[in-house]
Design an enzyme around this catalytic site. Structure first.
Site, PDB file in Angstrom:
ATOM      1  N   LEU A   1      38.970  71.192  23.513  1.00  0.00           N
ATOM      2  CA  LEU A   1      39.442  72.455  24.681  1.00  0.00           C
ATOM      3  C   LEU A   1      38.442  73.396  24.300  1.00  0.00           C
ATOM      4  O   LEU A   1      38.354  74.292  23.694  1.00  0.00           O
ATOM      5  CB  LEU A   1      40.964  72.182  24.829  1.00  0.00           C
ATOM      6  CG  LEU A   1      41.994  70.530  25.059  1.00  0.00           C
ATOM      7  CD1 LEU A   1      42.964  71.370  25.501  1.00  0.00           C
ATOM      8  CD2 LEU A   1      40.599  69.738  26.004  1.00  0.00           C
ATOM      9  N   ASP A   2      38.152  74.064  25.168  1.00  0.00           N
ATOM     10  CA  ASP A   2      37.618  75.544  25.492  1.00  0.00           C
ATOM     11  C   ASP A   2      38.731  76.214  25.385  1.00  0.00           C
ATOM     12  O   ASP A   2      39.517  75.469  25.492  1.00  0.00           O
ATOM     13  CB  ASP A   2      36.715  75.649  26.510  1.00  0.00           C
ATOM     14  CG  ASP A   2      35.266  74.426  26.595  1.00  0.00           C
ATOM     15  OD1 ASP A   2      35.209  74.128  26.137  1.00  0.00           O
ATOM     16  OD2 ASP A   2      34.886  75.152  28.159  1.00  0.00           O
ATOM     17  N   ARG A   3      38.570  77.232  24.687  1.00  0.00           N
ATOM     18  CA  ARG A   3      39.233  77.956  24.525  1.00  0.00           C
ATOM     19  C   ARG A   3      40.525  78.442  25.657  1.00  0.00           C
ATOM     20  O   ARG A   3      41.187  78.746  25.738  1.00  0.00           O
ATOM     21  CB  ARG A   3      38.545  79.572  24.260  1.00  0.00           C
ATOM     22  CG  ARG A   3      39.737  80.349  23.880  1.00  0.00           C
ATOM     23  CD  ARG A   3      39.360  81.376  23.245  1.00  0.00           C
ATOM     24  NE  ARG A   3      38.100  82.578  23.650  1.00  0.00           N
ATOM     25  CZ  ARG A   3      38.348  83.644  25.138  1.00  0.00           C
ATOM     26  NH1 ARG A   3      39.933  83.179  25.042  1.00  0.00           N
ATOM     27  NH2 ARG A   3      37.382  84.304  25.832  1.00  0.00           N
TER      28      ARG A   3
ATOM     29  N   VAL B   1      40.555  76.781  28.199  1.00  0.00           N
ATOM     30  CA  VAL B   1      41.110  75.224  28.844  1.00  0.00           C
ATOM     31  C   VAL B   1      43.059  75.047  27.844  1.00  0.00           C
ATOM     32  O   VAL B   1      42.375  75.233  26.538  1.00  0.00           O
ATOM     33  CB  VAL B   1      40.432  74.102  28.767  1.00  0.00           C
ATOM     34  CG1 VAL B   1      41.082  72.749  28.741  1.00  0.00           C
ATOM     35  CG2 VAL B   1      39.605  74.508  29.821  1.00  0.00           C
TER      36      VAL B   1
ATOM     37  N   HIS C   1      31.216  72.488  29.233  1.00  0.00           N
ATOM     38  CA  HIS C   1      31.429  73.240  30.122  1.00  0.00           C
ATOM     39  C   HIS C   1      31.208  72.395  31.636  1.00  0.00           C
ATOM     40  O   HIS C   1      31.358  72.476  33.495  1.00  0.00           O
ATOM     41  CB  HIS C   1      30.881  74.176  30.801  1.00  0.00           C
ATOM     42  CG  HIS C   1      31.565  75.304  29.358  1.00  0.00           C
ATOM     43  ND1 HIS C   1      30.641  76.219  29.850  1.00  0.00           N
ATOM     44  CD2 HIS C   1      32.080  75.643  29.274  1.00  0.00           C
ATOM     45  CE1 HIS C   1      30.886  77.075  29.067  1.00  0.00           C
ATOM     46  NE2 HIS C   1      31.813  76.875  28.482  1.00  0.00           N
TER      47      HIS C   1
END
Length: 386
Positions: A163-165, A167, A267
């Site tokens: 997961l993106d940081r 998120v 993204h």
């Protein structure tokens, strides 16, 4: 490891030194890491060869001054092939360069990492926003993997997905390489289904909305764009990307949207929502063109050799993060001390309103509770529970 340069009594940390509970400081809603000594290692690239050790670092790693690198060479914090050298030493291709430094990690939000399921070969957790999944850039201990090792003794862990940081939500870890390989094969075969919820601007249209538009990620800018085919057979740039959206509820100002990404581009959900005209309501990167990446603010991710921190000054050491009673020694050569956070860090960061709620495979399914921001009213609460 050989005795450390630059003074007796200092314990130099390498990846073999695991994170421990006492490494963390919780303050004002942020999780900090007590600064520690660390050895960054790289090998001389062909374009570096022929430069002096000081010129190399001054040219390539601009976060510190030339005077710092001269002192670092003289006291042994910069070494070549494990040996001290003089400041005019000419480096050669493929030589090993070590940079010993006092490492300060950026803080993250201090939300708990709750364990959802802890099975024989799989563990699932609810990831707080702002915490990276695994060591990267300036983050090593302030990661999901590091915190789980320090606070729960869970190691080794193999991330099934990322997961993106910024998120939050469901993360799945395999506990062994065999189960990790099984997950990898299922991912490559396209057998996994992913679901997220997002809080977006405006009244999102009712009914399923599908976005089939290429996503082109610009690593330098740290952001993606949607690319669509032009006329006369002109093909779009980027990678093919498909996301399906479904409105869960709305209060007339914001909407909670279920997001089902079919592909997994960088993204993807964020930029596809922007493309529909309903961006995530607190996503500075895609709400406008005025976003200033952290790297421009002075705290870009470090390379293997040195974090890009600003040089020290009286002003740097006078900010609100200055502490002398957090249980760590002040390093006289450190360009961040006495602060816990790296100099220049913007501490006002918040998590995105984007949360992973479910991953489903051929014969398994894991879920994560919805975040508080997803409940706009009693109607949305009822729908979430269905």
């Amino acid at each position: 490891m050989a005795a450390p340069p630059g003074g007796a009594g200092i314990v130099w940390q390498t990846p073999a030194n695991p994170p421990e509970p006492q490494d963390y400081v919780i303050r004002n809603g942020r999780r900090y890491v007590r600064p520690y000594y660390f050895e960054f290692i790289s090998h001389v690239k062909n374009r570096w060869a022929g430069k002096t050790i000081v010129d190399l670092f001054t040219d390539e790693f601009k976060g510190r001054s030339r005077e710092y690198y001269v002192r670092a060479v003289k006291c042994g914090r910069l070494q070549v092939d494990g040996q001290m050298v003089h400041k005019d030493y000419i480096v050669k291709s493929s030589q090993k360069i070590s940079h010993f430094l006092h490492r300060h990690e950026p803080p993250v939000l201090a939300g708990d990492i709750s364990i959802l399921q802890n099975e024989v070969d799989v563990v699932t957790i609810c990831k707080p926003a702002s915490v990276p999944v695994h060591p990267c850039g300036q983050y090593r201990k302030n990661t999901v993997v590091g915190i789980l090792q320090a606070e729960h003794g869970l190691t080794p862990l193999f991330p099934v997905h990322r997961l993106d940081r910024l998120v939050s939500g469901l993360l799945i870890f395999a506990k062994n390489a065999e189960r990790a390989e099984c997950f990898r094969q299922q991912i490559e075969a396209g057998l996994l289904q992913k679901e997220y919820v997002a809080k977006v601007v405006g009244v999102f249209p009712d009914g399923e909305q599908t976005v089939d538009a290429n996503v082109n990620f610009n690593a330098r800018e740290g952001r993606s764009t949607v690319e669509i085919s032009g006329g006369a057979g002109k093909e779009a740039n980027g990678k093919q990307a498909l996301t399906r959206f479904q409105r869960i509820c709305t209060d007339g100002t914001h909407s909670i949207v279920l997001c089902r990404p079919v592909t997994g581009r960088t993204h993807q959900i964020r930029v596809h929502l922007k493309y529909t005209g309903y961006p995530i309501a607190n996503d500075e990167l895609y709400l406008s063109g005025d976003f200033c990446p952290r790297s421009i603010k002075g705290t870009s991710a470090s390379t293997e050799m040195a974090p890009s921190d600003s040089d020290s000054s009286a002003a740097d050491h006078g900010n609100k993060d200055s502490e002398t009673d957090e249980g760590f020694d002040i390093d006289p050569m450190c360009t961040n001390c006495p602060n816990l956070a790296p100099v220049g860090y913007d501490g006002d960061e918040e998590g995105l309103w984007l949360h992973c709620v479910r991953y489903t495979g051929p014969d398994w399914s894991y879920e994560c509770p919805y975040p508080d921001w997803a409940f706009l009213d009693s109607v949305s609460t009822k729908k979430m529970k269905l």
